[in-house]
Design a protein around this motif. Structure first.
Motif, short mmCIF file in Angstrom:
data_model
loop_
_atom_site.label_atom_id
_atom_site.label_comp_id
_atom_site.label_asym_id
_atom_site.label_seq_id
_atom_site.Cartn_x
_atom_site.Cartn_y
_atom_site.Cartn_z
N GLU A 653 0.81 -1.22 0.00
CA GLU A 653 0.00 0.00 0.00
C GLU A 653 0.84 1.26 0.00
OE1 GLU A 653 -4.40 0.09 1.79
OE2 GLU A 653 -2.80 -0.01 3.28
N PHE A 694 17.91 3.57 2.51
CA PHE A 694 17.63 4.94 2.98
C PHE A 694 18.50 6.03 2.36
CE2 PHE A 694 16.97 1.94 6.59
CZ PHE A 694 15.58 1.96 6.57
N CYS A 715 18.69 10.45 4.60
CA CYS A 715 18.17 9.55 5.64
C CYS A 715 19.23 8.56 6.10
CB CYS A 715 16.96 8.80 5.10
SG CYS A 715 16.18 7.78 6.37
N ARG A 718 18.59 4.08 11.34
CA ARG A 718 18.42 4.32 12.78
C ARG A 718 18.14 2.98 13.47
NH1 ARG A 718 14.92 9.96 12.51
NH2 ARG A 718 15.77 10.54 10.51
N ASN A 779 8.71 5.56 -1.88
CA ASN A 779 8.31 6.22 -3.13
C ASN A 779 8.72 5.38 -4.33
OD1 ASN A 779 7.40 8.45 -4.73
ND2 ASN A 779 9.50 9.15 -4.94
N TRP A 782 6.71 2.01 -4.44
CA TRP A 782 5.32 2.25 -4.85
C TRP A 782 5.24 2.47 -6.35
CZ3 TRP A 782 2.93 6.70 -6.90
CH2 TRP A 782 1.52 6.59 -7.01
N ARG A 783 6.19 3.26 -6.86
CA ARG A 783 6.17 3.55 -8.30
C ARG A 783 6.41 2.28 -9.12
NH1 ARG A 783 5.28 8.17 -9.93
NH2 ARG A 783 5.63 9.05 -7.88
N PHE B 176 2.43 8.97 7.76
CA PHE B 176 3.51 8.34 7.02
C PHE B 176 4.71 9.26 7.15
CE2 PHE B 176 6.12 6.89 3.58
CZ PHE B 176 5.97 5.53 3.68
N PRO B 179 11.14 9.75 5.47
CA PRO B 179 12.19 8.86 5.99
C PRO B 179 13.27 9.57 6.78
CG PRO B 179 11.67 8.32 3.70
CD PRO B 179 10.93 9.59 4.03
N ARG B 182 11.37 12.65 9.48
CA ARG B 182 10.27 12.09 10.29
C ARG B 182 9.16 13.10 10.54
NH1 ARG B 182 12.59 6.86 13.63
NH2 ARG B 182 13.36 5.91 11.74
N TYR B 183 9.18 14.19 9.80
CA TYR B 183 7.97 15.00 9.69
C TYR B 183 6.95 14.16 8.90
CZ TYR B 183 9.70 19.56 11.27
OH TYR B 183 10.16 20.61 12.01
N TYR B 247 2.38 10.20 -5.58
CA TYR B 247 2.58 9.29 -4.44
C TYR B 247 1.97 9.87 -3.17
CZ TYR B 247 5.10 6.48 -0.94
OH TYR B 247 5.43 5.67 0.11
N HIS B 250 -1.72 9.40 -3.33
CA HIS B 250 -2.06 8.02 -2.98
C HIS B 250 -1.99 7.80 -1.46
CE1 HIS B 250 -1.85 3.62 -2.90
NE2 HIS B 250 -0.74 3.75 -2.20
N LEU B 251 -0.94 8.37 -0.85
CA LEU B 251 -0.78 8.18 0.59
C LEU B 251 -1.90 8.84 1.39
CD1 LEU B 251 3.07 8.59 1.22
CD2 LEU B 251 1.71 6.48 1.35
N VAL B 254 -4.47 6.22 1.65
CA VAL B 254 -4.05 5.13 2.54
C VAL B 254 -4.05 5.58 4.00
CG1 VAL B 254 -2.18 3.54 3.12
CG2 VAL B 254 -2.65 4.07 0.72
N MET B 255 -3.53 6.78 4.23
CA MET B 255 -3.46 7.26 5.62
C MET B 255 -4.86 7.59 6.15
SD MET B 255 -0.39 6.94 6.66
CE MET B 255 0.04 5.63 5.54
N LYS B 257 -7.57 5.94 5.42
CA LYS B 257 -8.09 4.63 5.85
C LYS B 257 -7.53 4.25 7.21
CE LYS B 257 -6.80 1.87 2.54
NZ LYS B 257 -6.59 0.61 1.82
N ARG B 258 -6.21 4.44 7.34
CA ARG B 258 -5.56 4.02 8.59
C ARG B 258 -5.97 4.92 9.76
NH1 ARG B 258 0.34 1.71 6.36
NH2 ARG B 258 -0.65 0.28 4.88
#
Lengths: 795, 265
Positions: A653, A694, A715, A718, A779, A782-783, B176, B179, B182-183, B247, B250-251, B254-255, B257-258
């Protein structure tokens, strides 16, 4: 004898006492009387002509002592930053080696290229003055990607480097490879990108320089992995300072990973400036500054082809790579994607013919050089990926295709078709051990459980070998090394029997103070507590090439081992005299010299005492004192290797890849301290996982701006990205190092990226996915799934 | 860091006066955005007005149908609050997902809301719950407060003193995480009230926004399936090196729903 803690024990690390109590001594902790602050002004443009610099406003700012530019460097007749390797192309033509001025002259070639050094009473004043410097740039188009850089019409970094190609390098028997490809039953092909990385050691780079007019001596404190090499490169080749007039100190250093194993322009500028202004000067990089000036790693674009017979046996391997060098040649730059890459393309397999062509390319980016693994992760990644591609295309099991091609344990020593000869190894043993440890036989059950949650689970293998313990000097010299790659150690036994070791490697997190003390404790039978390791100071340590390339234990430890042998040999001579026996009858064991077959003994401490109070001593034939030195130049590389198995779960998803299991069974030869080895493996694996999932240094084509210029956009892996790792060793002993050691600093980083990506591809293979470039970000995944042939399941 | 004057007033009106009387002054709450900006010399205010000594700006009070959270209340306090956990667990969960422990100990709800970072978490909670922003001068409804990229309805010298949240029937937040930072790459807050559902999205565009089609669908049937097929237009959504607009769009689905799933669990 005292508290011997020897080879195979896991004492707590000696150095952690000061690190964990905040008592380390890093460059930025050091204060010198009358110390000024320096700030570098860096190019905001990827590519520009320098039309002029107006210093007047900056010089008039409060507290400013001096503003130095490339013109001042030229006026003083200083040298260019040297490259330590000179590679040649197939015809023997040397690489293009344009000058790398320590402050830019005429042109800037990457965002972060240094154009001026501002010295003021305080760093705030220096920063404020730096903002007042007027630099007149004529901005030129930048080129940042290797594919773009070699295209006709691309921006040219140097007038005399056509198409930006530094060197068109090759290795292997091209004709034999072509013949094998003609006979192949199957040819697997793969195009891939090995992503650009930024090392990100915890401690940013820093330097302090001081000039003492009374003795005409310079001291440079710097965050370096190899202070003696900095002394040589900077003193002899850049600043014309005699070696005996230059002291380089690398005190506690907070991580390196390669980033600190180069001679940087900042070191030369600050040392030169300290004499010009007759003041000690300190510079400490900010994290952001590190992003645009610390040497980057990797950055390859590769096309690979593997020829196989109908049974899946590898017949030949052909690799073409474009390797990014950035804007200039860094200390080891051209060596990394060539000599540390091509020779590893044989992997643990019996591939009879290999050909590798690497075009080394200049671009408007930070210079690229060694980063943990350096060339060998890139080689491992392309090989281990294409093996999976071949297995998939031929309908062979991924373990079976590896097994069929592996060098058997009894096949060692094994001569590869790409220069290197492996002395020892057992890839099948590592594979078998890892299959059990990773519980591969129950993977199907776990995959079904994931599927029930709507997740795709995949398993990935990487069976790899690397070359470390850099390096046999004669071999390296043939490949273009401009220096030797041996190591030295001095063992100083004090009159009371305690020991100080001076060694040329540099400890910046690896635990050398513990590991080396264990070697001495074992070999001399002295207490672990009674051994101190001194490193990182050219005035205290005789010589050294430093720490990189998993060489410290392999090369430095060997020098240390030899030096302790010399101490024992001299001790036997002294004991023979004191015990009135023949030297051949003296045995040394567990800290005691004894006459064979008698109870007559002298302790190590008694012998040390006698050496320094030589009242009853064979002065006619033996010098007093008990201090021995050894230099060791390895006869071959060492070849650690192993099998890594990664298990991932993909959320279709969101495209998120979660690493759920990780198993590594590595052959690192003799293990001195299992706890430290485990830690090295953990850290290395995490950095490899970082590359796979990452980390990505992204530049904007055209402007040359670094888009991932901070931890907000770059990234790092961690703790919560990692599962508990299962790490084990399956060692065969190195046949040519004194203790059988092979090195363990880089194995984790070398083995892991391919294991992780192979697992991601496995998880998505039912959708027709055959390759995923690194990093496998949500990303990107998903693509891929949007473009995949089958609809995404999972609701 | 460039030099600046530092003030630590004891009363809200004094702070407001300092902010209006000193040109180029800035208030500092937790400083989680401002201090790094100062350290990078990207901002050079003449004066900082520190709100930490102002009385009654910290703490959480139960007003029955609403909960009031003082502007200087750190995220960690909200996350750990038994009251918030009991009455608006989705808000406590949101606070627990901000930054890292150090940021949560120091960063404040008022600072986050006033800064209106397009990827901050709190704006989604504030807008999703239809909260009221209480300031030194007035009360502002969330729908009128967030004006886009780092822009709010706050006037010069106006200081947020509290945020008042209506207690929903159910509410949930799904994030979401970008990466590296983490915002929120995309964060969705969904809240069900007796008179309807509110859905607010952060991270996806230049500022927090509501999604009326999702609100309408969830008002009919508060279940993840209600939004599963609702697609978001990519117009106005952010594209950067971490995620392109499609993307992010799309999120959002998804978010959403979650978030509903979290609200129901």
């Amino acid at each position: 004898m005292g508290n011997v803690i020897g080879i195979g024990a896991s004492p707590k690390r000696k150095e952690d006492q000061r690190f964990l109590t905040g008592r380390g001594n890093y460059v930025s902790d050091i204060k010198r009387p009358g110390m000024a602050a320096g700030v570098f002004v860096r190019s905001p443009h990827g590519h520009a002509k320098l039309r002029g610099i107006d210093k007047s406003a900056a010089l008039a700012a409060p507290g400013v002592i001096a503003v130095l530019t490339g013109d001042d460097v030229a006026d003083d007749g200083l040298g260019s930053l040297p490259c330590g390797w000179g590679i040649t192309d197939a015809k023997g033509v040397p690489m293009k080696e344009p000058p790398f001025p320590m402050l830019a002259q005429d042109k800037v070639r990457f965002v972060g290229d240094m154009v001026a050094f501002v010295i003021a009473e305080t760093s705030d004043q220096a920063n404020a003055a730096a903002e007042l410097l007027t630099v007149d740039y004529e901005v030129l188009p930048s080129v940042v990607g290797v594919l773009e850089a070699v295209r006709p019409g691309a921006p040219q970094l140097f007038d005399d480097v056509p198409n930006n190609i530094c060197c068109d390098w090759e290795l292997g028997d091209k004709a034999a490879v072509e013949t094998a490809f003609r006979k192949a039953a199957h040819v697997a092909k793969l195009s891939l990108v090995n992503n650009r990385l930024i090392g990100n050691p915890m401690e940013p780079r820093a330097a302090i320089a001081e000039y003492e007019p009374g003795t005409d001596r310079f001291t440079l404190w710097t965050t370096s992995q190899f202070p003696h090499v900095v002394r040589f490169l900077m003193g002899a080749l850049v600043l014309n300072i005699p070696q005996h007039k230059l002291r380089v100190v690398a005190p506690d250093v907070g991580g390196g990973f390669g980033v600190k194993q180069f001679h940087y322009g900042e070191e030369a500028v600050i040392t030169w400036a300290a004499k010009r202004v007759m003041r000690p000067i300190k510079w400490v990089a900010s994290r952001s500054e590190g992003y645009v000036s610390d040497r980057h790693g990797r950055d390859h674009v590769t096309e690979a082809e593997l020829a196989l017979d109908e049974t899946g046996k590898f017949l030949a391997f052909r690799v073409k790579t474009l390797a990014n060098m950035g804007g200039y040649l860094s200390t080891f730059g051209p060596n990394i994607p060539t000599n540390l890459y091509g020779p590893l393309l044989g992997g643990v397999y019996t591939t009879p013919a290999i050909y590798c062509n690497v075009k080394v390319v200049f671009t408007n980016t930070v210079p690229v050089d060694a980063y943990r693994g350096a060339g060998r992760p890139e080689a491992t990644f392309v090989l281990e990926r294409i093996v999976d591609v071949a297995a998939s295309e031929m309908g062979l099991d991924r373990v079976e295709i590896r097994r069929r091609n592996m060098i058997p344990k009894e096949g060692y020593p094994y001569q590869t078709p790409v220069l290197v000869q492996y002395d020892s190894g057992d890839p099948v043993g590592c594979l078998d051990g890892a299959l059990v440890a990773a519980d591969v036989k129950n993977f199907g059950i776990r995959k079904s459980e994931s599927a029930r949650k709507g997740k795709f689970r995949g398993l990935g293998y990487s069976t790899y070998v690397e070359a470390c313990g850099l390096a046999p000097s004669r071999f390296a010299g043939r490949l273009g090394a401009r220096g030797g790659l041996y190591e030295s150690a001095t063992v100083r036994v004090h009159p009371t029997g305690q020991v100080t070791v001076m060694i040329g490697t540099h400890n910046h997190g690896q635990g050398h103070e513990t590991t080396f003390a264990q070697i001495v404790s074992e070999k001399l039978g002295v207490s672990f507590e009674n051994v101190d390791i001194v490193f990182g100071d050219t005035d205290r340590v005789q010589f050294g090439m430093g720490t990189y390339g998993s060489r410290s234990l392999v090369v430095g430890g060997a020098a240390l081992s030899k030096a302790t042998d010399k101490v024992v040999a001299k001790g036997k001579k002294i004991a023979a005299h004191l015990l009135e026996a023949a030297e051949v009858d003296i045995q040394f064991e567990a800290g005691k010299f004894s006459v064979a077959g008698t109870d007559r003994t002298k302790t190590f401490e008694e012998i040390a005492g006698a050496a320094y109070v030589p009242h009853n001593y064979p002065l006619e034939v033996l010098e007093p004192g008990l201090e021995e030195q050894a230099y060791y130049d390895p006869v071959n590389f060492t070849y650690p290797g192993g099998c890594h198995i990664a298990e991932v779960e993909v959320d279709p998803e969101t495209g998120t890849v979660t690493l759920v299991n990780y198993t590594a069974v590595d052959d690192v030869g003799t293990v001195i301290n299992p706890m430290i080895v485990e830690g090295q493996l953990h850290g290395g694996i995490v950095q490899g996982v970082g590359q796979a999932l990452f980390e990505n240094a992204v530049y904007d084509e055209g402007s040359g701006q670094l888009l991932s210029g901070s931890l907000m956009d770059y990234c790092m892996p961690r703790a919560d990205h990692m599962p508990m790792m299962k790490v084990a060793t399956h060692s065969t002993l190195c046949t040519h190092t004194p203790m059988g050691v092979k090195g363990c600093g880089e194995v984790g980083t070398i083995g892991s990226p391919a294991a992780v990506i192979n697992a991601v591809v496995d998880a998505l293979s039912h959708l027709g996915v055959t390759h995923v470039d690194m990093p496998a970000t949500p990303n990107r995944i998903w693509r891929l799934l949007q473009n995949a042939s089958l609809p995404v399941a999972a609701e | 860091m460039k030099p600046f004057a530092y003030h630590q007033p004891n009363q809200v009106p004094d702070a407001a006066k300092l902010l209006t009387s000193i040109e180029d002054s800035k208030l500092v709450a937790g400083g989680m955005t401002l201090i790094p900006t100062l350290k990078q010399r990207l901002a050079s205010p003449v004066a900082l007005v520190d709100l930490s000594k102002l009385p009654n700006l910290k703490g959480i009070t139960d007003d029955g149908a609403t909960i009031s959270i003082g502007a200087m209340t750190p995220h960690a306090v909200v996350a750990a609050s038994k009251l918030v956990q009991a009455k608006i667990p989705g808000l406590a969960a949101l606070a627990s997902m901000i930054g890292d422990p150090a940021v949560r100990s120091r960063g404040t709800i008022g600072g986050s809301v006033a800064n209106n970072d397009p990827a901050a978490d709190y704006p989604a909670g504030v807008l999703g719950l239809g909260a009221t922003i209480v300031t030194s001068a007035r009360e502002i409804a969330a729908d009128k407060f967030f004006l886009g990229l780092f822009e709010t309805a706050l006037e010069p010298g106006e200081i947020i003193t509290a945020i008042r949240f209506p207690v929903p029937l159910k509410a949930g937040y799904a994030k979401f995480k970008a990466p590296a930072s983490r915002y929120a790459l995309v964060g969705v807050f969904a809240a069900k009230f007796a008179d309807g559902v509110r859905v607010a999205v952060t991270g996806a565009g230049s500022g927090v926004f509501r999604v009326p089609p999702m609100e309408a669908a969830l008002s009919q049937h508060f279940d993840p399936s209600a939004v599963a097929a609702i697609k978001i237009d990519t117009d106005g959504l952010t594209s950067d090196i971490h995620a392109e607009a499609d993307y992010r769009a799309h999120l959002v689905t998804v978010m959403a729903k979650r978030a509903v799933d979290a609200a129901l669990s």
